[in-house]
Design a protein around this motif. Structure first.
Motif, short mmCIF file in Angstrom:
data_model
loop_
_atom_site.label_atom_id
_atom_site.label_comp_id
_atom_site.label_asym_id
_atom_site.label_seq_id
_atom_site.Cartn_x
_atom_site.Cartn_y
_atom_site.Cartn_z
N ASN A 53 0.84 -1.20 0.00
CA ASN A 53 0.00 0.00 0.00
C ASN A 53 0.88 1.25 0.00
N ILE A 54 0.81 2.04 -1.08
CA ILE A 54 1.68 3.20 -1.22
C ILE A 54 1.37 4.27 -0.18
N TYR A 55 0.12 4.35 0.29
CA TYR A 55 -0.25 5.35 1.30
C TYR A 55 0.39 5.01 2.65
N VAL A 56 0.43 3.74 2.99
CA VAL A 56 1.09 3.32 4.23
C VAL A 56 2.59 3.54 4.12
N GLU A 57 3.16 3.25 2.96
CA GLU A 57 4.59 3.47 2.75
C GLU A 57 4.93 4.95 2.89
N ALA A 58 4.12 5.82 2.28
CA ALA A 58 4.37 7.26 2.37
C ALA A 58 4.27 7.75 3.81
N TYR A 59 3.26 7.26 4.53
CA TYR A 59 3.09 7.64 5.94
C TYR A 59 4.29 7.20 6.76
#
Length: 228
Positions: free
Chosen positions: A124-130
């Motif tokens: 999940n790119i959103y979790v990675e960014a966070y």
């Protein structure tokens, strides 16, 4: 598994929650566990296994390093209502921290299983960014602390610490022992004691048993602004 109220806490405080798939949300909730830690408990160290994502439901965590002579240098604290990926550093291979995490107060922590968090992080790119955002923010806090330790005299460092504490709590009374202040400022208790006594003699603070009362914030601010 965690309770409905604890589930709501995670949903409200994890900014990537709405970007998770139904399966990812289920995985987090199925592996999340509430832990209670007494003040002073070591939660994570350099040789501990990764502990996953941590959300502080109650209390405060202290993140610190040890100098070669065993002196503790507090890098930053994680407050109630905040989450950290510091404990999941091993799944962020480009960002690693050789640190200790201690319960600065009695704490209630919601911990998401590391294997589950690593799986979601990879997909999940959103979790990675966070995760990268939180890790780089932690690094920035750590660098600011080390800059103070290396380049500021202790009177200024202590003044900054006292002012930050009262600004955070909205009160002029700091309920900490001199030993606790020493840990949080990366100094020795004897050094803290001498400087607090000096501040008291100058009328900046009043000292009590386990408390410091700020009586002249303006003078402490002026001290911080003085350049040598």
């Amino acid at each position: 598994m965690i309770t409905e109220n604890e589930t709501k806490q995670l949903k409200d405080h994890l900014p990537f929650w709405n970007h998770l798939s139904a399966a990812e949300k289920d995985l987090i909730l199925e592996t999340a566990v509430l832990y209670n830690h007494e003040k002073g408990t070591l939660i994570h160290g350099p040789y501990y296994e990764c502990i996953g994502l941590i959300y502080v439901q109650k209390g405060t965590l202290r993140v610190y390093i040890l100098s070669e002579d065993g002196r503790e240098i507090t890098l930053f604290r994680i407050q109630e209502g905040e989450a950290t990926v510091m404990g999941a550093g091993c799944v962020l291979h480009d960002i690693s921290y050789d640190v200790y995490i201690e319960a600065a107060t009695d704490c209630e922590l919601i911990q998401v299983n590391n294997a589950a968090f690593a799986k979601i992080l990879a997909e999940n790119i959103y979790v990675e960014a966070y995760s990268y955002k939180m890790s780089t923010a932690s690094l920035a806090d750590a660098m600011w602390t080390l800059q103070q330790v290396l380049f500021l005299s202790f009177d200024k460092r202590l003044a900054i610490f006292l002012l930050d504490e009262v600004n955070a709590t909205g009160t002029t009374t700091i309920k900490m022992t001199q030993e606790e202040i020493a840990k949080l400022t990366g100094s020795a208790r004897e050094v803290v004691s001498r400087m607090l006594n000096y501040f008291a003699s100058e009328g900046y603070v009043e000292l009590g048993r386990g408390v410091v009362h700020l009586v002249n914030k303006g003078a402490l601010k002026e001290l911080v602004m003085i350049t040598k």
